[in-house]
Design a protein around this motif. Sequence first.
Motif, PDB file in Angstrom:
ATOM      1  N   GLU A  75       0.857  -1.177   0.000  1.00  0.00           N
ATOM      2  CA  GLU A  75       0.000   0.000   0.000  1.00  0.00           C
ATOM      3  C   GLU A  75       0.895   1.230   0.000  1.00  0.00           C
ATOM      4  O   GLU A  75       1.880   1.293   0.731  1.00  0.00           O
ATOM      5  N   ALA A  76       0.585   2.201  -0.850  1.00  0.00           N
ATOM      6  CA  ALA A  76       1.325   3.459  -0.880  1.00  0.00           C
ATOM      7  C   ALA A  76       0.360   4.596  -1.211  1.00  0.00           C
ATOM      8  O   ALA A  76      -0.351   4.533  -2.217  1.00  0.00           O
ATOM      9  N   ASP A  77       0.316   5.602  -0.354  1.00  0.00           N
ATOM     10  CA  ASP A  77      -0.533   6.781  -0.560  1.00  0.00           C
ATOM     11  C   ASP A  77      -1.996   6.425  -0.787  1.00  0.00           C
ATOM     12  O   ASP A  77      -2.668   7.000  -1.642  1.00  0.00           O
ATOM     13  N   GLY A  78      -2.515   5.465  -0.043  1.00  0.00           N
ATOM     14  CA  GLY A  78      -3.920   5.092  -0.153  1.00  0.00           C
ATOM     15  C   GLY A  78      -4.263   4.233  -1.354  1.00  0.00           C
ATOM     16  O   GLY A  78      -5.428   3.922  -1.583  1.00  0.00           O
ATOM     17  N   MET A  79      -3.277   3.838  -2.134  1.00  0.00           N
ATOM     18  CA  MET A  79      -3.497   2.948  -3.278  1.00  0.00           C
ATOM     19  C   MET A  79      -2.872   1.590  -2.972  1.00  0.00           C
ATOM     20  O   MET A  79      -1.753   1.516  -2.460  1.00  0.00           O
ATOM     21  N   LEU A  93      -5.599  -0.394  -6.781  1.00  0.00           N
ATOM     22  CA  LEU A  93      -6.990  -0.211  -6.380  1.00  0.00           C
ATOM     23  C   LEU A  93      -7.048   0.740  -5.199  1.00  0.00           C
ATOM     24  O   LEU A  93      -6.128   0.777  -4.374  1.00  0.00           O
ATOM     25  N   SER A  94      -8.139   1.478  -5.082  1.00  0.00           N
ATOM     26  CA  SER A  94      -8.320   2.413  -3.976  1.00  0.00           C
ATOM     27  C   SER A  94      -9.026   1.727  -2.808  1.00  0.00           C
ATOM     28  O   SER A  94      -9.540   0.611  -2.942  1.00  0.00           O
ATOM     29  N   LYS A  95      -9.088   2.429  -1.675  1.00  0.00           N
ATOM     30  CA  LYS A  95      -9.798   1.907  -0.494  1.00  0.00           C
ATOM     31  C   LYS A  95     -11.263   1.636  -0.819  1.00  0.00           C
ATOM     32  O   LYS A  95     -11.832   0.656  -0.371  1.00  0.00           O
ATOM     33  N   ASP A  96     -11.870   2.544  -1.598  1.00  0.00           N
ATOM     34  CA  ASP A  96     -13.282   2.397  -1.947  1.00  0.00           C
ATOM     35  C   ASP A  96     -13.531   1.134  -2.761  1.00  0.00           C
ATOM     36  O   ASP A  96     -14.541   0.461  -2.581  1.00  0.00           O
TER      37      ASP A  96
END
Length: 185
Positions: A75-79, A93-96
């Motif tokens: 994981e890096a910067d929320g991705m 992929l994003s958190k969403d």
Amino acid sequence: MISSTDFRTGLTIEIDGGVWQVVEFQHVKPGKGAAFVRTKIKNVETGAVVERTFNPNEKMPAARLDTRKMQYLYEADGMYTFMDTENYEQTELSKDQLGDALNYLQENMEVNLQTFKDRIIGITLPTSVNLKVTECEPSVKGNTATGATKMATVETGYVVRVPLFVNEGDVLRIDTRTGNYIERA
């Protein structure tokens, strides 16, 4: 095209451009009036569950989901970065997009990435994962008359209800479908 009389649990269908999975279904034949199919369907992208009835002669297209085996890297910067295990392509992929899967995701874990019409709609985790307890209350001796439980935090930050005998440092098996404790691993 799939008729509503052919519904089965787990079947994916396309309704209004969205992908829906049949969670429950029931064929109903009332004393008066026409028969119908009562269903609970889940939106695969958002996770929303809706109850809906269909006429028995209603037809809709089957949703063809493609799955690829991927490995979670970091994981890096929320991705969150995943790598295809066959051609080594990386996908972020994003958190969403991951939703509740973040509660169980560990580095180097293999998951299945689901796509619909070349659009990523989510991931499928193994049915259970082993996670180490990083924080929990100490057990109190003699407090077992009612099958008491306590809360424990695992290495991913997820908080799960566990029996009193679980201690910090234990490895737990957790069901990824329900989020419940299964056993000590």
